[in-house]
Design an enzyme around this catalytic site. Sequence first.
Site, PDB file in Angstrom:
ATOM      1  N   CYS A   1     -59.913  13.548   4.633  1.00  0.00           N
ATOM      2  CA  CYS A   1     -58.788  12.820   4.048  1.00  0.00           C
ATOM      3  C   CYS A   1     -59.251  11.600   3.253  1.00  0.00           C
ATOM      4  O   CYS A   1     -58.885  11.428   2.098  1.00  0.00           O
ATOM      5  CB  CYS A   1     -57.819  12.399   5.150  1.00  0.00           C
ATOM      6  SG  CYS A   1     -56.514  11.334   4.546  1.00  0.00           S
TER       7      CYS A   1
ATOM      8  N   CYS B   1     -57.241  13.766   0.614  1.00  0.00           N
ATOM      9  CA  CYS B   1     -55.962  13.127   0.271  1.00  0.00           C
ATOM     10  C   CYS B   1     -56.105  11.817  -0.502  1.00  0.00           C
ATOM     11  O   CYS B   1     -55.424  11.606  -1.511  1.00  0.00           O
ATOM     12  CB  CYS B   1     -55.174  12.803   1.542  1.00  0.00           C
ATOM     13  SG  CYS B   1     -55.309  14.005   2.839  1.00  0.00           S
TER      14      CYS B   1
ATOM     15  N   ALA C   1     -73.821  16.577  15.470  1.00  0.00           N
ATOM     16  CA  ALA C   1     -73.820  16.893  16.902  1.00  0.00           C
ATOM     17  C   ALA C   1     -73.574  18.382  17.104  1.00  0.00           C
ATOM     18  O   ALA C   1     -72.777  18.991  16.402  1.00  0.00           O
ATOM     19  CB  ALA C   1     -72.730  16.091  17.612  1.00  0.00           C
TER      20      ALA C   1
ATOM     21  N   TYR D   1     -51.996  24.175  -2.459  1.00  0.00           N
ATOM     22  CA  TYR D   1     -51.896  22.727  -2.651  1.00  0.00           C
ATOM     23  C   TYR D   1     -52.983  22.212  -3.602  1.00  0.00           C
ATOM     24  O   TYR D   1     -52.713  21.494  -4.554  1.00  0.00           O
ATOM     25  CB  TYR D   1     -52.145  22.005  -1.318  1.00  0.00           C
ATOM     26  CG  TYR D   1     -51.046  21.980  -0.303  1.00  0.00           C
ATOM     27  CD1 TYR D   1     -50.273  20.840  -0.133  1.00  0.00           C
ATOM     28  CD2 TYR D   1     -50.813  23.058   0.537  1.00  0.00           C
ATOM     29  CE1 TYR D   1     -49.293  20.770   0.838  1.00  0.00           C
ATOM     30  CE2 TYR D   1     -49.841  23.002   1.508  1.00  0.00           C
ATOM     31  CZ  TYR D   1     -49.078  21.857   1.660  1.00  0.00           C
ATOM     32  OH  TYR D   1     -48.117  21.800   2.622  1.00  0.00           O
ATOM     33  N   ILE D   2     -54.231  22.540  -3.259  1.00  0.00           N
ATOM     34  CA  ILE D   2     -55.345  21.921  -3.972  1.00  0.00           C
ATOM     35  C   ILE D   2     -55.387  22.372  -5.428  1.00  0.00           C
ATOM     36  O   ILE D   2     -55.596  21.564  -6.343  1.00  0.00           O
ATOM     37  CB  ILE D   2     -56.675  22.206  -3.238  1.00  0.00           C
ATOM     38  CG1 ILE D   2     -56.632  21.547  -1.840  1.00  0.00           C
ATOM     39  CG2 ILE D   2     -57.869  21.709  -4.035  1.00  0.00           C
ATOM     40  CD1 ILE D   2     -57.864  21.760  -0.992  1.00  0.00           C
TER      41      ILE D   2
ATOM     42  N   GLU E   1     -52.564  20.678  -7.410  1.00  0.00           N
ATOM     43  CA  GLU E   1     -52.780  19.233  -7.525  1.00  0.00           C
ATOM     44  C   GLU E   1     -53.889  18.928  -8.542  1.00  0.00           C
ATOM     45  O   GLU E   1     -53.733  18.056  -9.404  1.00  0.00           O
ATOM     46  CB  GLU E   1     -53.137  18.638  -6.156  1.00  0.00           C
ATOM     47  CG  GLU E   1     -51.928  18.648  -5.217  1.00  0.00           C
ATOM     48  CD  GLU E   1     -52.188  18.032  -3.849  1.00  0.00           C
ATOM     49  OE1 GLU E   1     -51.216  17.702  -3.171  1.00  0.00           O
ATOM     50  OE2 GLU E   1     -53.375  17.880  -3.456  1.00  0.00           O
TER      51      GLU E   1
ATOM     52  N   ARG F   1     -53.802  34.799  -8.085  1.00  0.00           N
ATOM     53  CA  ARG F   1     -53.796  36.263  -7.929  1.00  0.00           C
ATOM     54  C   ARG F   1     -52.405  36.838  -7.675  1.00  0.00           C
ATOM     55  O   ARG F   1     -52.153  38.019  -7.920  1.00  0.00           O
ATOM     56  CB  ARG F   1     -54.726  36.677  -6.802  1.00  0.00           C
ATOM     57  CG  ARG F   1     -54.318  36.153  -5.428  1.00  0.00           C
ATOM     58  CD  ARG F   1     -55.334  36.539  -4.375  1.00  0.00           C
ATOM     59  NE  ARG F   1     -55.013  35.994  -3.065  1.00  0.00           N
ATOM     60  CZ  ARG F   1     -55.766  36.150  -1.994  1.00  0.00           C
ATOM     61  NH1 ARG F   1     -56.888  36.829  -2.076  1.00  0.00           N
ATOM     62  NH2 ARG F   1     -55.411  35.627  -0.835  1.00  0.00           N
TER      63      ARG F   1
ATOM     64  N   GLY G   1     -58.559  27.972  -0.538  1.00  0.00           N
ATOM     65  CA  GLY G   1     -58.348  27.773   0.891  1.00  0.00           C
ATOM     66  C   GLY G   1     -59.505  27.065   1.573  1.00  0.00           C
ATOM     67  O   GLY G   1     -60.567  26.846   0.981  1.00  0.00           O
TER      68      GLY G   1
ATOM     69  N   HIS H   1     -27.287   3.934  -6.108  1.00  0.00           N
ATOM     70  CA  HIS H   1     -27.121   4.161  -7.533  1.00  0.00           C
ATOM     71  C   HIS H   1     -27.762   3.046  -8.349  1.00  0.00           C
ATOM     72  O   HIS H   1     -27.710   1.894  -7.931  1.00  0.00           O
ATOM     73  CB  HIS H   1     -25.611   4.208  -7.825  1.00  0.00           C
ATOM     74  CG  HIS H   1     -25.294   4.544  -9.238  1.00  0.00           C
ATOM     75  ND1 HIS H   1     -25.471   5.805  -9.765  1.00  0.00           N
ATOM     76  CD2 HIS H   1     -24.821   3.767 -10.251  1.00  0.00           C
ATOM     77  CE1 HIS H   1     -25.097   5.806 -11.029  1.00  0.00           C
ATOM     78  NE2 HIS H   1     -24.697   4.585 -11.355  1.00  0.00           N
TER      79      HIS H   1
ATOM     80  N   GLU I   1     -29.837   9.989  -5.340  1.00  0.00           N
ATOM     81  CA  GLU I   1     -28.410  10.041  -4.987  1.00  0.00           C
ATOM     82  C   GLU I   1     -27.856  11.461  -5.128  1.00  0.00           C
ATOM     83  O   GLU I   1     -26.881  11.825  -4.491  1.00  0.00           O
ATOM     84  CB  GLU I   1     -27.592   9.055  -5.811  1.00  0.00           C
ATOM     85  CG  GLU I   1     -27.522   9.341  -7.293  1.00  0.00           C
ATOM     86  CD  GLU I   1     -26.783   8.226  -8.054  1.00  0.00           C
ATOM     87  OE1 GLU I   1     -25.604   8.000  -7.762  1.00  0.00           O
ATOM     88  OE2 GLU I   1     -27.405   7.583  -8.923  1.00  0.00           O
TER      89      GLU I   1
HETATM   90  P1  NDP Z   1     -54.069  27.042   0.475  1.00  0.00           P
HETATM   91  O1  NDP Z   1     -54.220  27.875   1.675  1.00  0.00           O
HETATM   92  O2  NDP Z   1     -52.896  26.137   0.318  1.00  0.00           O
HETATM   93  O3  NDP Z   1     -54.108  27.969  -0.808  1.00  0.00           O
HETATM   94  C1  NDP Z   1     -55.174  28.845  -1.066  1.00  0.00           C
HETATM   95  C2  NDP Z   1     -54.863  29.594  -2.338  1.00  0.00           C
HETATM   96  O4  NDP Z   1     -55.983  30.362  -2.728  1.00  0.00           O
HETATM   97  C3  NDP Z   1     -53.697  30.540  -2.166  1.00  0.00           C
HETATM   98  O5  NDP Z   1     -52.942  30.491  -3.349  1.00  0.00           O
HETATM   99  C4  NDP Z   1     -54.405  31.883  -1.984  1.00  0.00           C
HETATM  100  O6  NDP Z   1     -53.658  32.982  -2.433  1.00  0.00           O
HETATM  101  C5  NDP Z   1     -55.599  31.721  -2.880  1.00  0.00           C
HETATM  102  N1  NDP Z   1     -56.725  32.552  -2.479  1.00  0.00           N
HETATM  103  C6  NDP Z   1     -57.252  32.709  -1.249  1.00  0.00           C
HETATM  104  N2  NDP Z   1     -58.301  33.527  -1.286  1.00  0.00           N
HETATM  105  C7  NDP Z   1     -58.458  33.902  -2.572  1.00  0.00           C
HETATM  106  C8  NDP Z   1     -59.359  34.745  -3.253  1.00  0.00           C
HETATM  107  N3  NDP Z   1     -60.350  35.368  -2.602  1.00  0.00           N
HETATM  108  N4  NDP Z   1     -59.215  34.916  -4.576  1.00  0.00           N
HETATM  109  C9  NDP Z   1     -58.213  34.295  -5.247  1.00  0.00           C
HETATM  110  N5  NDP Z   1     -57.329  33.477  -4.653  1.00  0.00           N
HETATM  111  C10 NDP Z   1     -57.446  33.295  -3.336  1.00  0.00           C
HETATM  112  O7  NDP Z   1     -55.446  26.256   0.365  1.00  0.00           O
HETATM  113  P2  NDP Z   1     -55.885  24.977  -0.392  1.00  0.00           P
HETATM  114  O8  NDP Z   1     -57.341  25.159  -0.572  1.00  0.00           O
HETATM  115  O9  NDP Z   1     -55.055  24.702  -1.600  1.00  0.00           O
HETATM  116  O10 NDP Z   1     -55.575  23.827   0.657  1.00  0.00           O
HETATM  117  C11 NDP Z   1     -56.062  23.944   1.988  1.00  0.00           C
HETATM  118  C12 NDP Z   1     -55.160  23.225   2.947  1.00  0.00           C
HETATM  119  O11 NDP Z   1     -55.355  21.841   2.810  1.00  0.00           O
HETATM  120  C13 NDP Z   1     -53.672  23.446   2.705  1.00  0.00           C
HETATM  121  O12 NDP Z   1     -53.181  24.567   3.346  1.00  0.00           O
HETATM  122  C14 NDP Z   1     -53.073  22.189   3.226  1.00  0.00           C
HETATM  123  O13 NDP Z   1     -52.793  22.379   4.588  1.00  0.00           O
HETATM  124  C15 NDP Z   1     -54.143  21.150   3.041  1.00  0.00           C
HETATM  125  N6  NDP Z   1     -53.849  20.284   1.893  1.00  0.00           N
HETATM  126  C16 NDP Z   1     -52.732  19.505   1.916  1.00  0.00           C
HETATM  127  C17 NDP Z   1     -52.437  18.687   0.852  1.00  0.00           C
HETATM  128  C18 NDP Z   1     -51.197  17.858   0.878  1.00  0.00           C
HETATM  129  O14 NDP Z   1     -50.635  17.667   1.946  1.00  0.00           O
HETATM  130  N7  NDP Z   1     -50.713  17.363  -0.256  1.00  0.00           N
HETATM  131  C19 NDP Z   1     -53.301  18.598  -0.314  1.00  0.00           C
HETATM  132  C20 NDP Z   1     -54.439  19.471  -0.232  1.00  0.00           C
HETATM  133  C21 NDP Z   1     -54.686  20.267   0.828  1.00  0.00           C
HETATM  134  P3  NDP Z   1     -52.544  33.715  -1.531  1.00  0.00           P
HETATM  135  O15 NDP Z   1     -51.358  32.817  -1.565  1.00  0.00           O
HETATM  136  O16 NDP Z   1     -52.336  34.986  -2.270  1.00  0.00           O
HETATM  137  O17 NDP Z   1     -53.149  33.887  -0.188  1.00  0.00           O
END
Ligand code: NDP
Length: 461
Positions: free
Chosen positions: A43, A48, A115, A180-181, A184, A201, A265, A439, A444
């Site tokens: 984080c 974050c 560790a 998310y990532i 963003e 995908r 992911g 307002h 609102e």
């Molecule tokens: P996510 O799990 O949110 O998203 C992963 C994305 O990658 C999905 O769209 C997934 O597709 C796609 N994907 C997975 N495997 C493949 C592949 N082999 N080829 C192509 N696409 C693929 O992961 P992130 O990395 O974005 O974030 C990880 C976690 O970190 C989040 O789940 C969240 O909990 C946390 N996070 C929170 C934030 C916030 O609160 N603002 C900011 C950043 C991270 P599909 O949907 O089809 O599976």
Amino acid sequence: MAKYDYDLFVIGAGSGGVRAARLAAMTGARVAVAEEHRVGGTCVIRGCVPKKFMVYASEFAQHFKAAEGFGWSHCDMTFDWPRFLDAKDVEIARLSGIYVNNLQNAGADIVHERAELLDAHTVKLTPTNQTLTADKILIATGGRPTVPQDLPGIEHAITSNEAFHLEKLPKRIMIVGGGYIAVEFAGIFNGLGVDTCLMYRGANILRGFDNDVRSHLTGEIEKRGIKVILGTEHTRIEKTDTGTFLNHLTNGHVEETDVVMYATGREPYTAGLGLEKAGVKLNERGAVVVDAFSKTNVDNIWAVGDVTDRINLTPVAIREGAAFAATVFGDNPTSFDHDTVASAVFSQPPIGSVGLTEAEARHQVGKVDIYRAVFRPMKVTFYGGDERMLMKLVVDAATQKVLGCHVVGPDAPEMIQMAAIAIKMGVTKQQWDSTCAVHPTAAEELVTMREKYVPIELAMA
Ligand code: NDP
């Protein structure tokens, strides 16, 4: 003499581990925390916090665009990436220092080493090879980015870890993923003037979010200039002689970019921790299996945060860490309630979301009432922009309980924190509507949606 060197040994000084260690130490327990990188974890160091600084930096592009409509001129500013990186690193170092101080002030020892468990009570430290023993162990090692290892050319791709330290801003970037990532960083790079392509995908980005939110966001990020390619994957990534990359795609296209970023992911960071030596059970994703009190199958070992792969968000890890400390060292059994946790996506525009999506609600309760507003906020209408905000409430038709609230637009993350309180308390639509509007605000609109929304297809039927 004490049987063990410490009462508690925490592996990982991220959000969950630090909170647990600090609270445990404050009860008088002898606590040590091991961290192989920098204190603060994902984080603070590579997640974050630096991400939010990058979002702030990149949002100025939109502010400058709006400024001209409000009478400002000479808004054609330039951006200095190295200067921003330096300022960001100074702030991250300051925050990491605060974490260190907080731990030390609470009386916890910080061990700047990796560790690894040798058994349920013994850790080996690297590089010193020292061993330490502890009565209780807490695993709080978080997660790390995962990429498809079998993709030809994947070694050329960066992840979010490297995106925070690029030597220079690329001219063109391909970001892969729809979570998310990915969204963003697409907003960040696009705002900073990088020609940005987001490739996912599936049929629509942000799986798991409300479908209206997903399609609304796609439209809005496209308006801001991000090229969104759906239903497509890489077949390979090829490096050219000039150092650029050719993205060979399943749709037959080839896109040339300067950087390829994978945001596909994160996986629990359990590899090489020696958990098998201590007999700690993992699930099929490699996450530590825990009960409601974050206890593993081994009597003296607990785990909190992303390494348990429950809800992978910083505030959740902090609450799990606090609940662990209260349970184990505060004589106050506490389990964190993972229900109705709000979250924000710092896309541009951002998303705030809490509770059930429309699809989840229909599945769980059957009939739902939907309230929805899509509009141009007053700031946008003034400068003549075409960005639109989305607000949506999902209500149980039978009980009138508000089950979900979803907002896309400026300040959505700030709004959703407040909405989350009411929804967590079980607010009904009538109670929600009895709240007087503030307002003039965009928020609102949330308390003035009276007409049930019926999708055009249903209204025409
Ligand atoms: P996510 O799990 O949110 O998203 C992963 C994305 O990658 C999905 O769209 C997934 O597709 C796609 N994907 C997975 N495997 C493949 C592949 N082999 N080829 C192509 N696409 C693929 O992961 P992130 O990395 O974005 O974030 C990880 C976690 O970190 C989040 O789940 C969240 O909990 C946390 N996070 C929170 C934030 C916030 O609160 N603002 C900011 C950043 C991270 P599909 O949907 O089809 O599976």
